[in-house]
Design an enzyme around this catalytic site. Structure first.
Site, PDB file in Angstrom:
ATOM      1  N   GLU A 172     -12.718  -4.476  -3.918  1.00 47.09           N
ATOM      2  CA  GLU A 172     -13.087  -3.057  -3.611  1.00 47.09           C
ATOM      3  C   GLU A 172     -12.329  -2.205  -4.462  1.00 47.09           C
ATOM      4  OE1 GLU A 172     -12.529  -5.395  -0.994  1.00 47.09           O
ATOM      5  OE2 GLU A 172     -14.520  -5.719  -1.273  1.00 47.09           O
ATOM      6  N   ASN A 173     -11.212  -2.469  -5.056  1.00 48.36           N
ATOM      7  CA  ASN A 173     -10.662  -1.304  -5.897  1.00 48.36           C
ATOM      8  C   ASN A 173     -11.241  -1.231  -7.430  1.00 48.36           C
ATOM      9  OD1 ASN A 173      -7.088  -2.453  -4.912  1.00 48.36           O
ATOM     10  ND2 ASN A 173      -8.391  -0.987  -3.992  1.00 48.36           N
ATOM     11  N   GLU A 227       0.967 -13.139  12.639  1.00 50.18           N
ATOM     12  CA  GLU A 227       1.547 -11.891  13.336  1.00 50.18           C
ATOM     13  C   GLU A 227       1.515 -10.732  12.136  1.00 50.18           C
ATOM     14  OE1 GLU A 227       2.753 -11.924  16.493  1.00 50.18           O
ATOM     15  OE2 GLU A 227       2.146 -13.861  16.644  1.00 50.18           O
ATOM     16  N   ARG A 234      -0.527   9.225 -10.042  1.00 47.52           N
ATOM     17  CA  ARG A 234      -0.647   7.985  -9.320  1.00 47.52           C
ATOM     18  C   ARG A 234      -0.032   6.676 -10.091  1.00 47.52           C
ATOM     19  NH1 ARG A 234      -4.011   7.741  -4.811  1.00 47.52           N
ATOM     20  NH2 ARG A 234      -4.476   5.459  -5.332  1.00 47.52           N
ATOM     21  N   ARG A 285       0.256   7.938  -2.618  1.00 43.96           N
ATOM     22  CA  ARG A 285       0.855   8.760  -1.960  1.00 43.96           C
ATOM     23  C   ARG A 285       2.269   8.953  -2.021  1.00 43.96           C
ATOM     24  NH1 ARG A 285      -1.224   6.151   3.568  1.00 43.96           N
ATOM     25  NH2 ARG A 285      -1.693   4.592   1.935  1.00 43.96           N
ATOM     26  N   TRP A 286       2.882   7.993  -2.422  1.00 41.86           N
ATOM     27  CA  TRP A 286       4.493   7.808  -3.168  1.00 41.86           C
ATOM     28  C   TRP A 286       4.240   8.974  -4.104  1.00 41.86           C
ATOM     29  CZ3 TRP A 286       7.044   7.064  -7.217  1.00 41.86           C
ATOM     30  CH2 TRP A 286       8.510   6.725  -7.343  1.00 41.86           C
ATOM     31  N   ASN A 306       1.137   3.416  -2.831  1.00 40.32           N
ATOM     32  CA  ASN A 306       1.783   3.942  -4.310  1.00 40.32           C
ATOM     33  C   ASN A 306       1.188   5.344  -4.523  1.00 40.32           C
ATOM     34  OD1 ASN A 306       2.689   1.254  -4.532  1.00 40.32           O
ATOM     35  ND2 ASN A 306       1.162   0.436  -6.083  1.00 40.32           N
ATOM     36  N   SER A 326      -8.028  -4.221   5.266  1.00 45.42           N
ATOM     37  CA  SER A 326      -8.789  -4.085   3.998  1.00 45.42           C
ATOM     38  C   SER A 326      -9.207  -5.112   3.406  1.00 45.42           C
ATOM     39  CB  SER A 326      -7.796  -3.218   3.139  1.00 45.42           C
ATOM     40  OG  SER A 326      -7.410  -2.078   3.765  1.00 45.42           O
ATOM     41  N   ASP A 342       0.611  -1.052  -0.044  1.00 45.26           N
ATOM     42  CA  ASP A 342       0.092   0.104   0.060  1.00 45.26           C
ATOM     43  C   ASP A 342       0.891   1.301  -0.107  1.00 45.26           C
ATOM     44  OD1 ASP A 342      -2.238   1.427  -0.028  1.00 45.26           O
ATOM     45  OD2 ASP A 342      -2.679   1.329   2.356  1.00 45.26           O
TER      46      ASP A 342
HETATM   47  C1  IPE Z   1      -5.454  -2.502  -0.118  1.00 42.65           C
HETATM   48  O1  IPE Z   1      -5.157  -1.437  -0.081  1.00 42.65           O
HETATM   49  C2  IPE Z   1      -5.362  -3.253  -1.518  1.00 42.65           C
HETATM   50  C3  IPE Z   1      -4.219  -3.607  -1.904  1.00 42.65           C
HETATM   51  C4  IPE Z   1      -3.067  -3.117  -1.641  1.00 42.65           C
HETATM   52  C5  IPE Z   1      -4.148  -3.839  -3.270  1.00 42.65           C
HETATM   53  P1  IPE Z   1      -6.186  -0.012  -0.411  1.00 42.65           P
HETATM   54  O2  IPE Z   1      -5.665   1.075  -0.549  1.00 42.65           O
HETATM   55  O3  IPE Z   1      -7.071  -0.540  -1.321  1.00 42.65           O
HETATM   56  O4  IPE Z   1      -7.098  -0.145   1.122  1.00 42.65           O
HETATM   57  P2  IPE Z   1      -7.851   0.970   1.704  1.00 42.65           P
HETATM   58  O5  IPE Z   1      -8.879   1.461   0.760  1.00 42.65           O
HETATM   59  O6  IPE Z   1      -6.671   2.077   2.284  1.00 42.65           O
HETATM   60  O7  IPE Z   1      -8.429   0.129   2.695  1.00 42.65           O
HETATM   61  C1  IPE Z   2      -1.673   0.341  -3.226  1.00 41.08           C
HETATM   62  O1  IPE Z   2      -1.322   1.597  -3.524  1.00 41.08           O
HETATM   63  C2  IPE Z   2      -2.000  -0.254  -4.746  1.00 41.08           C
HETATM   64  C3  IPE Z   2      -3.264  -0.864  -4.818  1.00 41.08           C
HETATM   65  C4  IPE Z   2      -4.168  -0.665  -3.896  1.00 41.08           C
HETATM   66  C5  IPE Z   2      -3.633  -1.181  -6.164  1.00 41.08           C
HETATM   67  P1  IPE Z   2      -2.514   2.828  -3.365  1.00 41.08           P
HETATM   68  O2  IPE Z   2      -3.056   2.903  -4.765  1.00 41.08           O
HETATM   69  O3  IPE Z   2      -3.697   2.069  -2.563  1.00 41.08           O
HETATM   70  O4  IPE Z   2      -1.922   3.909  -2.826  1.00 41.08           O
HETATM   71  P2  IPE Z   2      -2.521   5.040  -1.717  1.00 41.08           P
HETATM   72  O5  IPE Z   2      -2.675   4.291  -0.507  1.00 41.08           O
HETATM   73  O6  IPE Z   2      -3.619   5.692  -2.280  1.00 41.08           O
HETATM   74  O7  IPE Z   2      -1.477   5.813  -1.299  1.00 41.08           O
HETATM   75 MG    MG Z   3      -4.031   2.532  -0.635  1.00 46.08          MG
END
Ligand code: IPE
Ligand code: IPE
Ligand code: MG
Length: 239
Positions: free
Chosen positions: A59-60, A199, A25, A16-17, A14, A188, A12
């Site tokens: 959920e993505n 753990e 993004r 924000r990075w 990517n 999530s 998780d």
């Molecule tokens: C969890 O991250 C899913 C993956 C890393 C693929 P999300 O970014 O989707 O989770 P939430 O929305 O912060 O809970």
């Molecule tokens: C994780 O990074 C990748 C996936 C969920 C596919 P995010 O896209 O959730 O990055 P943030 O959480 O918005 O920073």
């Molecule tokens: Mg995320």
């Protein structure tokens, strides 16, 4: 040091990075794929037999269409570019999550990754794609109900072990350690059944910044944890 047999990672941060760098993004997701490549080889070198990565959740799909398309494109690119190398290194690939409803080219690539590497024994890479724990449990419950209706299974015979055989992770050991990057402290919908006694290690770094040192740090934290599984420990030995 006790090395976990199975490490599962919620990759998780990517987005924000990328934001921190003033980049789109997509740039974060691209950098995330690089971190994944390096992590698979680091895990292999560290002797971790099972690595599961959360790549796309059920959920993505609620993200903007363009980002969903980018993530689908990156999965295709990852398999096209890396499958041969993974195979050469003896990595067996398995995919968990709902395959139904995915674009045919994606399904084809996921099937190909699994069948090409089916005989490999050096290490296992489990990709959680279109994966959601509740969805997985509901699909398992449906298949169990179908088996009972067909007369192939008695409802009294359904135990946690039998139930687990109907999950996408059938045959895969439960994760010993779950790592989540980006500072979020939640699961999530990741492996709710399988991680019941895992753990958990939460790390502040965004996924694209994750290195072998972060993995080693998580393994170090794991090594000093006392796992009890509901029992009691006497002089460090589970009774
Ligand atoms: C969890 O991250 C899913 C993956 C890393 C693929 P999300 O970014 O989707 O989770 P939430 O929305 O912060 O809970
Ligand atoms: C994780 O990074 C990748 C996936 C969920 C596919 P995010 O896209 O959730 O990055 P943030 O959480 O918005 O920073
Ligand atoms: Mg995320």
């Amino acid at each position: 040091m006790t090395t976990p047999e199975h490490v599962a990672i919620i990759m998780d941060g990517n987005g924000r990075w990328a934001k921190a760098r003033g980049l789109p993004r997509l740039a974060g997701h691209r950098a995330g794929v690089e971190a994944l490549r390096k992590t698979v080889s680091a895990a292999g070198e560290m002797g971790i037999p099972w690595l599961t990565v959360y790549a796309f959740s059920s959920e993505n799909w609620s993200r903007p269409k363009s980002e969903v398309n980018d993530l689908m494109g990156l999965l295709k690119l990852f398999i096209r570019r890396d499958l041969a190398e993974l195979h050469k290194n003896g990595v067996r690939v398995r995919v968990i999550g709902e395959r139904e409803g995915l674009a045919p080219d994606i399904r084809g690539l996921l099937d190909e990754a699994e069948s090409l590497t089916a005989g490999n024994k050096n290490m296992n890479l489990v990709i959680a794609f279109n994966y959601g724990g509740r969805d997985e449990i509901v699909r398992a419950a449906r298949r169990i109900a179908d088996a009972v209706v067909r007369g192939d299974l008695k409802s009294e015979a359904v135990s946690p072990e039998v139930f687990a055989d109907y999950l996408d992770t059938a045959g895969i050991p439960d994760p010993d350690l779950v790592i989540r990057t980006s500072g979020e402290v939640r699961m999530s919908n990741f492996l709710p059944w399988q991680a019941a006694y895992s753990e958990l290690v939460f790390m502040p770094c965004y996924w694209p910044d994750f290195t072998r040192d972060h993995l080693a740090d998580a393994l170090g934290q794991y090594a000093v944890r006392e796992r009890r599984f509901g029992g009691v420990l006497e002089r460090g030995i589970a009774l």
